[in-house]
Design a protein around this motif. Structure first.
Motif, PDB file in Angstrom:
ATOM      1  N   GLY A   1      21.859   7.961 -13.060  1.00 41.09           N
ATOM      2  CA  GLY A   1      22.123   8.311 -14.451  1.00 41.09           C
ATOM      3  C   GLY A   1      21.165   9.386 -14.915  1.00 41.09           C
ATOM      4  O   GLY A   1      20.507  10.054 -14.108  1.00 41.09           O
ATOM      5  N   LEU A   2      21.085   9.554 -16.230  1.00 39.97           N
ATOM      6  CA  LEU A   2      20.184  10.541 -16.809  1.00 39.97           C
ATOM      7  C   LEU A   2      18.748  10.274 -16.351  1.00 39.97           C
ATOM      8  O   LEU A   2      18.234   9.166 -16.501  1.00 39.97           O
ATOM      9  N   GLY A   3      18.124  11.279 -15.760  1.00 40.22           N
ATOM     10  CA  GLY A   3      16.723  11.154 -15.364  1.00 40.22           C
ATOM     11  C   GLY A   3      16.478  10.251 -14.169  1.00 40.22           C
ATOM     12  O   GLY A   3      15.355   9.786 -13.970  1.00 40.22           O
ATOM     13  N   SER A   4      17.496  10.010 -13.338  1.00 40.00           N
ATOM     14  CA  SER A   4      17.342   9.092 -12.209  1.00 40.00           C
ATOM     15  C   SER A   4      16.229   9.520 -11.256  1.00 40.00           C
ATOM     16  O   SER A   4      15.440   8.695 -10.792  1.00 40.00           O
ATOM     17  N   GLU A   5      16.171  10.817 -10.947  1.00 38.87           N
ATOM     18  CA  GLU A   5      15.146  11.275 -10.011  1.00 38.87           C
ATOM     19  C   GLU A   5      13.751  11.085 -10.581  1.00 38.87           C
ATOM     20  O   GLU A   5      12.840  10.628  -9.871  1.00 38.87           O
ATOM     21  N   ALA A   6      13.579  11.412 -11.861  1.00 43.22           N
ATOM     22  CA  ALA A   6      12.270  11.241 -12.487  1.00 43.22           C
ATOM     23  C   ALA A   6      11.881   9.764 -12.543  1.00 43.22           C
ATOM     24  O   ALA A   6      10.730   9.395 -12.249  1.00 43.22           O
ATOM     25  N   LEU A   7      12.842   8.914 -12.906  1.00 38.03           N
ATOM     26  CA  LEU A   7      12.560   7.487 -12.985  1.00 38.03           C
ATOM     27  C   LEU A   7      12.247   6.906 -11.613  1.00 38.03           C
ATOM     28  O   LEU A   7      11.306   6.116 -11.453  1.00 38.03           O
ATOM     29  N   THR A   8      13.017   7.300 -10.603  1.00 38.31           N
ATOM     30  CA  THR A   8      12.797   6.781  -9.255  1.00 38.31           C
ATOM     31  C   THR A   8      11.461   7.249  -8.699  1.00 38.31           C
ATOM     32  O   THR A   8      10.783   6.513  -7.975  1.00 38.31           O
ATOM     33  N   GLU A   9      11.048   8.461  -9.054  1.00 35.28           N
ATOM     34  CA  GLU A   9       9.731   8.943  -8.639  1.00 35.28           C
ATOM     35  C   GLU A   9       8.624   8.096  -9.266  1.00 35.28           C
ATOM     36  O   GLU A   9       7.631   7.754  -8.604  1.00 35.28           O
ATOM     37  N   LEU A  10       8.793   7.727 -10.525  1.00 35.22           N
ATOM     38  CA  LEU A  10       7.811   6.850 -11.174  1.00 35.22           C
ATOM     39  C   LEU A  10       7.772   5.481 -10.502  1.00 35.22           C
ATOM     40  O   LEU A  10       6.703   4.893 -10.316  1.00 35.22           O
ATOM     41  N   ILE A  11       8.940   4.973 -10.135  1.00 35.15           N
ATOM     42  CA  ILE A  11       8.992   3.675  -9.450  1.00 35.15           C
ATOM     43  C   ILE A  11       8.292   3.761  -8.099  1.00 35.15           C
ATOM     44  O   ILE A  11       7.563   2.847  -7.698  1.00 35.15           O
ATOM     45  N   SER A  12       8.487   4.882  -7.385  1.00 32.98           N
ATOM     46  CA  SER A  12       7.831   5.024  -6.081  1.00 32.98           C
ATOM     47  C   SER A  12       6.317   5.058  -6.234  1.00 32.98           C
ATOM     48  O   SER A  12       5.585   4.533  -5.380  1.00 32.98           O
ATOM     49  N   ALA A  13       5.824   5.659  -7.325  1.00 36.51           N
ATOM     50  CA  ALA A  13       4.380   5.667  -7.572  1.00 36.51           C
ATOM     51  C   ALA A  13       3.874   4.248  -7.852  1.00 36.51           C
ATOM     52  O   ALA A  13       2.797   3.857  -7.381  1.00 36.51           O
ATOM     53  N   GLN A  14       4.651   3.471  -8.618  1.00 37.07           N
ATOM     54  CA  GLN A  14       4.289   2.076  -8.847  1.00 37.07           C
ATOM     55  C   GLN A  14       4.288   1.280  -7.546  1.00 37.07           C
ATOM     56  O   GLN A  14       3.409   0.441  -7.325  1.00 37.07           O
ATOM     57  N   LEU A  15       5.278   1.539  -6.704  1.00 36.38           N
ATOM     58  CA  LEU A  15       5.344   0.845  -5.421  1.00 36.38           C
ATOM     59  C   LEU A  15       4.105   1.121  -4.581  1.00 36.38           C
ATOM     60  O   LEU A  15       3.571   0.214  -3.924  1.00 36.38           O
ATOM     61  N   ALA A  16       3.644   2.370  -4.576  1.00 34.64           N
ATOM     62  CA  ALA A  16       2.451   2.714  -3.799  1.00 34.64           C
ATOM     63  C   ALA A  16       1.257   1.896  -4.276  1.00 34.64           C
ATOM     64  O   ALA A  16       0.474   1.380  -3.459  1.00 34.64           O
ATOM     65  N   ILE A  17       1.122   1.747  -5.582  1.00 31.10           N
ATOM     66  CA  ILE A  17       0.010   0.961  -6.128  1.00 31.10           C
ATOM     67  C   ILE A  17       0.154  -0.508  -5.758  1.00 31.10           C
ATOM     68  O   ILE A  17      -0.804  -1.155  -5.312  1.00 31.10           O
ATOM     69  N   GLU A  18       1.354  -1.052  -5.941  1.00 30.60           N
ATOM     70  CA  GLU A  18       1.567  -2.470  -5.644  1.00 30.60           C
ATOM     71  C   GLU A  18       1.387  -2.763  -4.153  1.00 30.60           C
ATOM     72  O   GLU A  18       0.873  -3.828  -3.783  1.00 30.60           O
ATOM     73  N   LEU A  19       1.799  -1.836  -3.295  1.00 29.46           N
ATOM     74  CA  LEU A  19       1.587  -2.025  -1.863  1.00 29.46           C
ATOM     75  C   LEU A  19       0.102  -1.997  -1.528  1.00 29.46           C
ATOM     76  O   LEU A  19      -0.370  -2.753  -0.673  1.00 29.46           O
ATOM     77  N   GLY A  20      -0.643  -1.112  -2.196  1.00 26.11           N
ATOM     78  CA  GLY A  20      -2.082  -1.091  -2.012  1.00 26.11           C
ATOM     79  C   GLY A  20      -2.713  -2.410  -2.412  1.00 26.11           C
ATOM     80  O   GLY A  20      -3.566  -2.952  -1.697  1.00 26.11           O
ATOM     81  N   ARG A  21      -2.291  -2.958  -3.537  1.00 24.01           N
ATOM     82  CA  ARG A  21      -2.813  -4.255  -3.979  1.00 24.01           C
ATOM     83  C   ARG A  21      -2.433  -5.367  -3.005  1.00 24.01           C
ATOM     84  O   ARG A  21      -3.249  -6.234  -2.679  1.00 24.01           O
ATOM     85  N   PHE A  22      -1.173  -5.337  -2.555  1.00 20.76           N
ATOM     86  CA  PHE A  22      -0.715  -6.363  -1.618  1.00 20.76           C
ATOM     87  C   PHE A  22      -1.541  -6.345  -0.331  1.00 20.76           C
ATOM     88  O   PHE A  22      -2.033  -7.374   0.130  1.00 20.76           O
ATOM     89  N   CYS A  23      -1.712  -5.155   0.238  1.00 20.37           N
ATOM     90  CA  CYS A  23      -2.428  -5.057   1.511  1.00 20.37           C
ATOM     91  C   CYS A  23      -3.909  -5.363   1.349  1.00 20.37           C
ATOM     92  O   CYS A  23      -4.529  -5.962   2.237  1.00 20.37           O
ATOM     93  N   ASN A  24      -4.490  -4.975   0.214  1.00 18.54           N
ATOM     94  CA  ASN A  24      -5.896  -5.284  -0.026  1.00 18.54           C
ATOM     95  C   ASN A  24      -6.124  -6.776  -0.198  1.00 18.54           C
ATOM     96  O   ASN A  24      -7.233  -7.270   0.016  1.00 18.54           O
ATOM     97  N   GLY A  25      -5.062  -7.498  -0.590  1.00 19.02           N
ATOM     98  CA  GLY A  25      -5.188  -8.934  -0.801  1.00 19.02           C
ATOM     99  C   GLY A  25      -5.012  -9.765   0.454  1.00 19.02           C
ATOM    100  O   GLY A  25      -5.185 -10.992   0.418  1.00 19.02           O
ATOM    101  N   ILE A  26      -4.675  -9.111   1.570  1.00 13.75           N
ATOM    102  CA  ILE A  26      -4.480  -9.834   2.830  1.00 13.75           C
ATOM    103  C   ILE A  26      -5.815  -9.934   3.555  1.00 13.75           C
ATOM    104  O   ILE A  26      -6.492  -8.929   3.756  1.00 13.75           O
TER     105      ILE A  26
END
Length: 203
Positions: free
Chosen positions: A147-172
């Motif tokens: 939809g409107l702004g899908s690429e921009a929104l998905t890029e923001l989600i990918s940045a959030q994923l990078a942070i959450e993956l960092g937190r997940f791996c640091n917690g192992i």
């Protein structure tokens, strides 16, 4: 991830972003036993949208002995530069959302050497973190129905994923799990009983 299997993965839809490539993909249907070899050039994050093959398991070829296979969960992450052998049973086609994160996106939040421990490699094959699951589901919705702004929104989600993956791996914990370190309960009971018998003999 480059498939070394003669039946390539089929890309249904794709979004190309500055820090990630997001795809809906079909894994080839082969049966009754499937085995696919992959070599990962980026950080490959996979959320299954349909059931995985029965007994879906994977082996890190550069780290584990050939007979060691760990179960795949709904979400798994393959670190950059790893070779993965995936196997399962059944002949149904399987569909996944794949987010291929660039090294620069993830290394800001995670030291790549942190992923090389046995415990972390195993944990990345079955990521049950609810926040990562929610972000991938939202990403899948954007790829399926842009939809409107899908690429921009998905890029923001990918940045959030990078942070959450960092937190997940640091917690192992980097230590090996209980199945690969120390003694199990049965072994401890046997040792305790033998010590008791020895003490009775010495008394």
């Amino acid at each position: 991830m480059n498939s070394l299997n003669p039946n390539p993965i089929t890309v249904i839809q794709e979004l190309l972003l500055p820090q990630a490539t997001v795809q809906l993909v079909n894994y080839p249907a082969k049966g009754p036993v499937q085995e696919t070899m992959h070599e990962c050039d980026e950080y490959w994050l996979d959320l299954t949208l349909t059931p995985r093959p029965i007994n879906a398991q994977a082996n890190y070829l550069n780290h584990w002995h050939p007979g060691r296979f760990e179960s795949l969960g709904r979400i798994f992450l393959v670190p950059r530069g790893e070779m993965l052998c995936v196997r399962g049973e059944g002949s149904k086609q399987q569909t996944s959302l794949v987010c291929k994160l660039s090294a620069s996106a993830l290394h800001e939040w995670l030291d790549c050497e942190q992923l090389s421990t046995d415990a972390r490699l195993a944990a990345c094959l079955n990521i049950s973190d609810g926040r990562i699951h929610q972000l991938l589901n939202r990403m899948a919705a954007e790829v399926r129905d842009p939809g409107l702004g899908s690429e921009a929104l998905t890029e923001l989600i990918s940045a959030q994923l990078a942070i959450e993956l960092g937190r997940f791996c640091n917690g192992i914990s980097p230590r090996l799990n209980n199945s690969t370190q120390g003694l199990n309960e049965r072994q401890l009971r046997l040792i305790t009983e033998r010590c008791r018998k020895l003490n009775r003999r010495l008394a």
